[in-house]
Design an enzyme around this catalytic site. Structure first.
Site, PDB file in Angstrom:
ATOM      1  N   GLU A   1     -44.294  26.890  58.945  1.00 52.80           N
ATOM      2  CA  GLU A   1     -42.888  26.540  59.150  1.00 52.80           C
ATOM      3  C   GLU A   1     -42.788  25.182  59.827  1.00 52.80           C
ATOM      4  O   GLU A   1     -42.792  25.109  61.061  1.00 52.80           O
ATOM      5  CB  GLU A   1     -42.184  27.576  60.038  1.00 52.80           C
TER       6      GLU A   1
ATOM      7  N   HIS B   1     -43.399  31.661  66.976  1.00 55.92           N
ATOM      8  CA  HIS B   1     -42.347  30.964  66.239  1.00 55.92           C
ATOM      9  C   HIS B   1     -42.097  29.619  66.905  1.00 55.92           C
ATOM     10  O   HIS B   1     -42.278  29.478  68.120  1.00 55.92           O
ATOM     11  CB  HIS B   1     -41.069  31.807  66.214  1.00 55.92           C
TER      12      HIS B   1
END
Length: 212
Positions: free
Chosen positions: A133, A85
């Protein structure tokens, strides 16, 4: 469409959010999962909600104080894990090792990346899914599917060139059902979101609005 809600380290009640997710998943036939802090995995899993780890470390059993052991996450009830992430970046070799750790523990995997080139590199490591992302959009409420839809299209194309079986998720700024529909139209198989549910005054209403 798979909906994975990352609770990050927000000051929410993870069990209450998980219970809301389980109700919405059951009542609407939706595919919703929750990724809580490692310390809350067991409690969230006991709610009946599909539970994911936010991260597992690139280690096996041994002298690794402070690491999140994949086997421990699985024992607590996790069925999958996020990796890389934007708030917890890993070196390529560590992503590979974390994927190996997740495989040992029979955890499904989603590797996050910023752009289509990174998505292709992540896909080459063989995860179950990748998630594009752009970090500048995370938490803004502006979905990548609106801000730069080509990133999603190109990420899907890059992934399918590597392995057509790998799913592609879309993250950053997802907060409405319209965002999910737009992501699906661009070729995504699922979405990642966080604050739209974790910070909501009524998580169940927020989830229902998403899946409706």
């Amino acid at each position: 469409m798979f909906v994975l809600v990352n609770l990050k380290a927000y000051p929410c009640d993870p069990v209450a959010v998980a219970e809301a997710a389980e109700r919405v998943a059951t009542e609407h036939g939706a595919d919703v999962a929750i990724a809580p802090q490692a310390a809350h995995i067991q409690a969230v899993a006991q709610s009946g909600a599909e539970t994911w780890a936010q991260h597992v470390s690139p280690v096996g059993h041994g002298s690794h104080t402070g690491s999140t052991l994949a086997e421990a996450a699985a024992d607590a009830g996790a069925v999958g894990t996020l990796l890389n992430h934007s708030e917890n970046r890993l070196k390529l070799a560590d992503i590979d090792a974390s994927l190996d750790a997740a495989e040992r523990a029979e955890l499904s995997t989603v590797v996050c990346a910023n752009n289509p080139d990174q998505i292709a590199a992540a896909a080459a490591l063989g995860p179950d899914a990748v998630a594009v992302e752009p970090p500048e959009l995370i938490g803004t409420g502006t979905p990548v599917s609106q801000a730069d839809p080509d990133i999603v299209r190109d990420a899907v194309a890059a992934t399918k060139r590597v392995d057509p079986e790998i799913e592609v998720y879309c993250g950053a700024g997802i907060s409405t059902g319209e965002d999910i529909a737009a992501a699906e139209e661009l070729g995504a198989d699922g979405v990642l979101l966080a604050s739209g549910v974790a910070k909501a005054a009524d998580p169940q209403a927020a989830l229902e609005a998403l899946v409706d």
